[in-house]
Scaffold this active site. Sequence first.
Site, PDB file in Angstrom:
ATOM      1  N   ASN A  40       0.886  -1.161  -0.002  1.00  0.00           N
ATOM      2  CA  ASN A  40      -0.036  -0.010   0.200  1.00  0.00           C
ATOM      3  C   ASN A  40       0.857   1.205   0.065  1.00  0.00           C
ATOM      4  O   ASN A  40       0.497   2.179  -0.526  1.00  0.00           O
ATOM      5  CB  ASN A  40      -0.826   0.058   1.188  1.00  0.00           C
ATOM      6  CG  ASN A  40      -1.991  -0.817   0.989  1.00  0.00           C
ATOM      7  OD1 ASN A  40      -2.546  -1.194  -0.076  1.00  0.00           O
ATOM      8  ND2 ASN A  40      -2.513  -1.456   2.052  1.00  0.00           N
ATOM      9  N   GLU A  92      -5.553  -7.512   5.772  1.00  0.00           N
ATOM     10  CA  GLU A  92      -4.686  -8.549   4.835  1.00  0.00           C
ATOM     11  C   GLU A  92      -4.918  -9.977   5.605  1.00  0.00           C
ATOM     12  O   GLU A  92      -4.097 -10.735   5.027  1.00  0.00           O
ATOM     13  CB  GLU A  92      -3.543  -8.159   4.584  1.00  0.00           C
ATOM     14  CG  GLU A  92      -2.545  -8.097   5.719  1.00  0.00           C
ATOM     15  CD  GLU A  92      -2.563  -6.849   6.712  1.00  0.00           C
ATOM     16  OE1 GLU A  92      -1.538  -7.076   7.333  1.00  0.00           O
ATOM     17  OE2 GLU A  92      -3.474  -6.161   6.844  1.00  0.00           O
ATOM     18  N   HIS A 145      -2.855   2.061  -2.708  1.00  0.00           N
ATOM     19  CA  HIS A 145      -3.989   1.367  -2.028  1.00  0.00           C
ATOM     20  C   HIS A 145      -4.809   0.589  -3.325  1.00  0.00           C
ATOM     21  O   HIS A 145      -5.244  -0.530  -3.087  1.00  0.00           O
ATOM     22  CB  HIS A 145      -5.304   2.175  -1.280  1.00  0.00           C
ATOM     23  CG  HIS A 145      -4.530   2.597   0.059  1.00  0.00           C
ATOM     24  ND1 HIS A 145      -4.621   1.655   1.226  1.00  0.00           N
ATOM     25  CD2 HIS A 145      -3.854   3.664   0.584  1.00  0.00           C
ATOM     26  CE1 HIS A 145      -4.098   2.359   2.256  1.00  0.00           C
ATOM     27  NE2 HIS A 145      -3.655   3.702   1.954  1.00  0.00           N
ATOM     28  N   ASP A 161      -5.791  -3.198  -3.188  1.00  0.00           N
ATOM     29  CA  ASP A 161      -7.004  -3.785  -3.392  1.00  0.00           C
ATOM     30  C   ASP A 161      -6.958  -4.915  -4.421  1.00  0.00           C
ATOM     31  O   ASP A 161      -7.578  -5.911  -4.464  1.00  0.00           O
ATOM     32  CB  ASP A 161      -7.946  -2.796  -3.763  1.00  0.00           C
ATOM     33  CG  ASP A 161      -8.334  -1.818  -2.826  1.00  0.00           C
ATOM     34  OD1 ASP A 161      -8.019  -2.069  -1.544  1.00  0.00           O
ATOM     35  OD2 ASP A 161      -8.937  -0.483  -2.901  1.00  0.00           O
TER      36      ASP A 161
END
Length: 343
Positions: A232, A267, A237, A241
């Site tokens: 990230n 996660e 991000h 994702d």
Amino acid sequence: MTPHALYRLVLVNSQYSEEEIKNLPLPVIREIVYRLMSVHLPIFVLPVLMVTWSRGQNLLFTIYALATSITLVHLIMLVKSNRRLLSPPLLLFICFILYVSTIMLIQKYTIFWSYAFTVGFYLLLEKRLSVIMNIIWVLINGSIAFYLFPFELALIYMLSLATCGFGIEIQSAILYRHEQNLKDLALRDPLTNALNRRAMMQELDKADALHKRYNTSASIIMIDIDHFKAINDNYGHQEGDTVLINFVATLSRRLRSTDSFFRHGGEEFTVLLQSTNLKDAASIADSYCELIRETHLSTKVAITVSCGVAEAKRGESVVNWLNRCDTALYNAKSAGRDCIKLA
């Protein structure tokens, strides 16, 4: 009195929570209708009971008196202890007997109560049974109507009843789909479509109950995507994702039909393995690590996972089971990641 207060009164001693009564999912609506029918049935039968007595129709009076007695006992049991003497189909069957006997022996225009039954089928029965019953209902009442009324009037009645049933079934399909969507929203992670923590606790409670009752094996694998925060931070991000979505899609294809897969943290994921001991679960977890290692979940960085594995023990709670597995996962990450550790 507010609608919520009325629902709470109707559902006295029921198993439904305040939140469920406030949100009114379909099962709660069905319970409300079921209880209202249980309350009103003896009230509706009482005038007919008096008419049959005054007319000297002893057989019909006996049928109505017996039905009234049964429904009153059922109502008392339902209100006092939430116990059902009559199931929804049986309650409808009693209503049907009273309905047909009233049409044939007392007042033929009672047949127009058939529309209320059409609604009752939808509200009290499961979807498939409701469809079947509505078809049978149109045929039965159509036959009665053609026997009692002129052809034109009977035809209009039968067509209107069929139209009413068809419209209710369309509404039923819409509401059923809406109900399923609400369940998915409550139990699934919106990003990955994996089951969420709430669903995980429900399934773990079920697995724990089966384990304690039948002494069957059950294991869980906690999985953590290694260095996910760095993904990230370094790539954004959106890339994170993408990794999560690809990870869930990849691992879902490896799951057995009896396995359940949950995302319970950013996660962090858990797999529930039914009828699986610790040794077999460890082998499965090792195959997960190898699968993720060999699969390109990201075009920008190599992805690996760490796993903790724990088998359910007799006498321990679900929380302790999870804590042991979480400790094993922590040990796997402390050991350098991309490996598994057993609780």
